[in-house]
Scaffold this motif. Structure first.
Motif, mmCIF file in Angstrom:
data_model
loop_
_atom_site.group_PDB
_atom_site.id
_atom_site.type_symbol
_atom_site.label_atom_id
_atom_site.label_comp_id
_atom_site.label_asym_id
_atom_site.label_seq_id
_atom_site.Cartn_x
_atom_site.Cartn_y
_atom_site.Cartn_z
ATOM 1 N N ALA A 395 -2.418 22.160 -105.144
ATOM 2 C CA ALA A 395 -3.495 21.647 -104.296
ATOM 3 C C ALA A 395 -4.498 22.732 -103.951
ATOM 4 O O ALA A 395 -5.704 22.473 -103.860
ATOM 5 C CB ALA A 395 -2.903 21.040 -103.026
ATOM 6 N N ASP A 435 -0.890 15.308 -104.029
ATOM 7 C CA ASP A 435 -1.439 16.397 -103.203
ATOM 8 C C ASP A 435 -2.728 16.949 -103.808
ATOM 9 O O ASP A 435 -3.683 17.270 -103.082
ATOM 10 C CB ASP A 435 -0.418 17.533 -103.068
ATOM 11 C CG ASP A 435 0.728 17.183 -102.140
ATOM 12 O OD1 ASP A 435 0.613 16.171 -101.412
ATOM 13 O OD2 ASP A 435 1.732 17.913 -102.138
ATOM 14 N N GLU A 436 -2.766 17.060 -105.123
ATOM 15 C CA GLU A 436 -3.964 17.583 -105.792
ATOM 16 C C GLU A 436 -5.131 16.615 -105.660
ATOM 17 O O GLU A 436 -6.275 17.036 -105.415
ATOM 18 C CB GLU A 436 -3.648 17.863 -107.265
ATOM 19 C CG GLU A 436 -2.724 19.062 -107.448
ATOM 20 C CD GLU A 436 -2.168 19.195 -108.853
ATOM 21 O OE1 GLU A 436 -1.833 20.334 -109.244
ATOM 22 O OE2 GLU A 436 -2.049 18.170 -109.556
ATOM 23 N N GLU A 438 -5.519 14.410 -103.252
ATOM 24 C CA GLU A 438 -5.927 14.415 -101.845
ATOM 25 C C GLU A 438 -6.730 15.656 -101.500
ATOM 26 O O GLU A 438 -7.671 15.593 -100.699
ATOM 27 C CB GLU A 438 -4.704 14.299 -100.938
ATOM 28 C CG GLU A 438 -4.066 12.924 -100.923
ATOM 29 C CD GLU A 438 -5.071 11.821 -100.610
ATOM 30 O OE1 GLU A 438 -5.821 11.963 -99.620
ATOM 31 O OE2 GLU A 438 -5.118 10.827 -101.358
#
Length: 514
Positions: A395, A435-436, A438
């Motif tokens: 992320a 996660d990436e 977001e």
């Protein structure tokens, strides 16, 4: 070769199941680090890897014919074991000796950089070939020399393989070799025991930190090729990067510095024009550069590139300087530069009929910055961007990349911004995590940037092409998630009768390595 001859060239700690006299009686037929390649008479080097430990395969190596092993820890097996502190460094040195130190019989150029190693290496090869050199190249795309072409798994081959390639190059009449030297090669001693004649350090940005633990460690292993350079070699350094510039005082090599920002270094440029995307500039040698074997005279000359992007200008400075260090005349260097038409996915113009499509691998902060800066200098009507989020790289990296993209929006004012997860083309190791995604969305929301999200690359490519008109520019931006975009685009362009020569596009797509 006798085992003692090999072992005498390394610093070893102890010997198990034998002594120095025993080493004189053991004949070594091959050196291997992969147990499945072991044969009768092999010296097996037990390497501790990230996932597996070569010590666990010593028994298998014995069963295949290994007669001795290089180890970091003694094991309970009946084989002569030579204990060393670092088996990777020992393997590199032993392999070099076993193959009769082949890199000393070649003129080896080592190129390191966070970005642009591949393009610089290929550009240099083009200059070497224009000069009539018999040239070999080792790097991200392949190892290639004479009639040999081996697709690459690693940017820099493992030391044993590398020394064998050098040995084979000597036997096949190669005289000049260009190598990409990665940070992993520094960390894992792959290029240790290689005799470099020219070394370059082109740029430095935070990259591959996950492999090294910290930026400090990354810089340390990255700079090793410069710090350990021999006195007779030449080090070409980009003085625009403070940490690279500092290395001029930390190497025994003869140093040539260059800058794209000022004329105070040995090499600089002027009159840069990127209006078409293809760089034109004046290359300037600001003073006589006296080296041990040659003096590069103060001079200047015009350069016109056949490859697009500001990054190509940066790479060309290094390649031209390498040519001058070799004593190649300016006309031949210019010919070599103009013969070079690029490396795939490095600001590659893949379509130019009414509108342009530029394909760029957009790997990290610096690469993105350079690409978008180049776009800002080009002439076009509207800009449409298709961006593939970089999957399984964390992320933090994706947030950093997104911030750089966002910082250029007010200047570039793209008409359309399409983002893809490339679910239809990437494998599990490059999938975009929640996660990436977001992290990317968070940055876009913070800057008030709207985008269209497409799960699949195919739909994203077709959508961005549908919006392109005369004099527009389309940017394919992304790493692994964008590798298949060109092929998808060509199929769609042909289907929509937008390509004047479909056969040429299909042949180019077929030849692509990505």
């Amino acid at each position: 070769m006798k085992l003692k001859t090999l072992v005498d060239n390394i610093n070893y700690i102890d010997i198990k199941n034998g002594d120095e006299k025993d080493l004189e009686n053991i004949e070594i037929s091959s050196v291997e680090f992969h147990s499945k390649k072991v044969k009768e008479g092999t010296l097996f080097a037990a390497i501790k890897g990230y996932r597996v430990d070569g010590h666990d395969f010593i028994k298998s190596a014995i069963e295949s014919g290994a007669v001795a092993a290089i180890v970091e820890d003694f094991v309970d097996e009946d084989i002569v074991q030579i204990k060393v502190k670092n088996s990777r460094m020992a393997l590199a040195k032993i392999a070099s000796i076993f193959y009769d130190e082949p890199s000393k019989k070649l003129k080896v150029t080592g190129i390191t950089a966070s970005n642009g190693k591949t393009s610089t290496a290929f550009m240099t090869r083009s200059i070497y070939e224009a000069a009539g050199y018999n040239t070999g190249i080792c790097g991200t795309v392949y190892t290639k020399y004479a009639d040999v072409e081996i697709p690459s798994i690693l940017t820099t081959p493992e030391s044993k393989d590398l020394q064998y390639y050098f040995y084979d190059m000597v036997n096949k009449g190669i005289d000049h070799v260009i190598m990409e030297v990665s940070s992993s090669a520094g960390e894992l001693s792959r290029a240790y025991a290689t005799d470099f004649d020219i070394v370059t350090f082109n740029n430095l940005t935070p990259e591959h930190i996950v492999n090294h633990g910290s930026f400090e460690r990354y810089y340390h292993v990255k700079s090793r090729i410069i710090r350990h350079a021999k006195e007779e070699s030449v080090a070409i350094l980009n003085a625009d990067f403070e940490l690279i510039n500092e290395l001029r005082n930390k190497t025994r090599a003869q140093v040539i510095t260059y800058s794209l920002k000022n004329n105070s270094e040995d090499i600089s440029i002027d009159n840069l024009d990127l209006s078409t995307g293809f760089g034109k500039f004046r290359f300037i040698v600001n003073r006589d550069i006296k080296l041990k074997d040659i003096t590069i005279k103060k001079q200047s000359f015009d350069v016109e590139l056949k490859v697009a992007g500001y990054s190509s200008v940066m790479n060309a400075i290094v390649a031209i300087t390498i040519g001058l260090v070799n004593g190649i005349d300016v006309d031949t260097i210019i010919s070599g530069i103009q013969n070079f038409t690029g490396v795939e996915r490095r600001f590659e113009v893949i379509f130019d009929e009414g509108f342009k499509i530029v394909d760029d691998h957009f790997a990290n902060k610096n690469n993105i910055e350079v690409t978008l800066d180049t776009l800002s200098k080009m002439d076009y009507k509207n800009l449409d961007i298709l961006y593939a989020i970089r999957g399984s790289r964390g992320a933090d990296l994706n947030e950093e990349n997104a911030e750089v993209i966002a910082s250029w929006f007010d200047r570039l004012k793209p008409r359309e911004f399409i983002v893809t997860l490339s679910k239809d083309t990437v494998t599990w190791k490059d999938e975009v995590t929640d996660d990436e995604l977001e992290a990317f969305k968070k940055v876009m929301k913070k800057h008030g940037i709207k985008f269209i999200l497409e799960d699949n690359l195919k739909e994203a490519v077709e959508k961005v092409i549908d919006g392109a008109k005369d004099r527009d520019l389309v940017l394919f931006a992304g790493c692994q998630g964008m590798d298949k975009a060109m092929g998808i685009a060509y199929d769609y362009l042909i289907d929509k009768n937008l390509a004047s020569n479909p056969t040429t596009l299909l042949e180019k797509a077929k030849s692509r390595v990505c």
